[in-house]
Design an enzyme around this catalytic site. Structure first.
Site, mmCIF file in Angstrom:
data_model
loop_
_atom_site.group_PDB
_atom_site.id
_atom_site.type_symbol
_atom_site.label_atom_id
_atom_site.label_comp_id
_atom_site.label_asym_id
_atom_site.label_seq_id
_atom_site.Cartn_x
_atom_site.Cartn_y
_atom_site.Cartn_z
ATOM 1 N N HIS A 175 26.028 35.868 42.278
ATOM 2 C CA HIS A 175 26.070 37.279 41.915
ATOM 3 C C HIS A 175 27.458 37.776 41.524
ATOM 4 O O HIS A 175 27.726 38.973 41.577
ATOM 5 C CB HIS A 175 25.492 38.151 43.038
ATOM 6 C CG HIS A 175 24.065 37.820 43.337
ATOM 7 N ND1 HIS A 175 23.716 36.834 44.242
ATOM 8 C CD2 HIS A 175 22.910 38.298 42.841
ATOM 9 C CE1 HIS A 175 22.395 36.754 44.297
ATOM 10 N NE2 HIS A 175 21.877 37.626 43.444
ATOM 11 N N ASN B 161 37.264 45.128 33.199
ATOM 12 C CA ASN B 161 38.300 45.118 32.155
ATOM 13 C C ASN B 161 38.508 46.487 31.510
ATOM 14 O O ASN B 161 39.316 46.641 30.617
ATOM 15 C CB ASN B 161 38.002 44.064 31.078
ATOM 16 C CG ASN B 161 36.678 44.263 30.384
ATOM 17 O OD1 ASN B 161 36.051 45.303 30.487
ATOM 18 N ND2 ASN B 161 36.236 43.233 29.686
ATOM 19 N N TYR C 272 32.992 51.583 26.361
ATOM 20 C CA TYR C 272 31.802 50.961 25.790
ATOM 21 C C TYR C 272 32.190 49.736 24.967
ATOM 22 O O TYR C 272 32.656 48.770 25.509
ATOM 23 C CB TYR C 272 30.973 51.962 24.993
ATOM 24 C CG TYR C 272 30.465 53.098 25.843
ATOM 25 C CD1 TYR C 272 29.545 52.864 26.865
ATOM 26 C CD2 TYR C 272 30.924 54.391 25.651
ATOM 27 C CE1 TYR C 272 29.094 53.893 27.669
ATOM 28 C CE2 TYR C 272 30.466 55.431 26.457
ATOM 29 C CZ TYR C 272 29.547 55.176 27.456
ATOM 30 O OH TYR C 272 29.111 56.196 28.255
ATOM 31 N N SER D 30 33.937 38.051 49.316
ATOM 32 C CA SER D 30 32.715 38.656 48.805
ATOM 33 C C SER D 30 32.854 40.153 48.577
ATOM 34 O O SER D 30 33.508 40.857 49.345
ATOM 35 C CB SER D 30 31.565 38.415 49.780
ATOM 36 O OG SER D 30 31.270 37.042 49.839
#
Length: 151
Positions: A60, A83, A92, A111
């Site tokens: 994951h 990022n 976007y 984790s």
């Protein structure tokens, strides 16, 4: 009735080193994975990512574009790399607003940590759930939100 656009996950245009293990399902595309690495299930590694040798990516985890990871690194379950700091709102698809992340050698990320666009030097441990908002230039153990050196 409207029909959605369906895109399938999988592996596409990946450069694998020697003796890499991948546990499906994964979404790996246009990236480079170093020798003797392990990629667990439900991991996504995006275009342009390069990882060193002997790395382990637990399930994951999400490694976005513009990330470079050194040798002998461990990425725990559910680690998220970001990022886009959204300084002026979400970028976007405007990649000119995205920023790079560089992870050194022997970096262990616990984790559910979140790694913003930063540089992390060699020999660092990031605690589980930490949020790394600034570059780390000194080896040690970092934890918290925002992550701070604790050892």
């Amino acid at each position: 009735m409207n029909r959605p656009t369906i895109r399938h996950s999988g592996m596409r245009d990946v450069e694998f080193g020697e003796n890499v293990t991948v546990v499906e399902p994964v979404n790996l595309y246009e990236c480079k994975i170093g020798d003797y690495s392990f990629i667990g299930p439900f991991v996504e590694i995006q275009k342009g990512v390069e990882t060193g040798n002997n790395c382990r990516f637990q399930s994951h985890s999400f490694i976005c574009e513009l990330v470079t990871i050194g040798n002998n690194c461990f990425i725990g379950h559910g680690v998220m790399f970001i990022n886009d700091k959204m300084k002026t709102g979400p970028a976007y698809h405007d990649k000119t607003k995205w920023e790079k992340t560089v992870i050194g050698d022997n970096v262990f990320i616990g984790s559910n940590a979140t790694i913003l666009p930063v540089t992390i030097c060699n020999n660092v441990v990031i605690g589980a759930g930490a949020v790394v908002t600034k570059s780390i230039v000194e080896p040690g153990t970092y934890a918290g939100n925002p992550a701070r050196k604790i050892e």
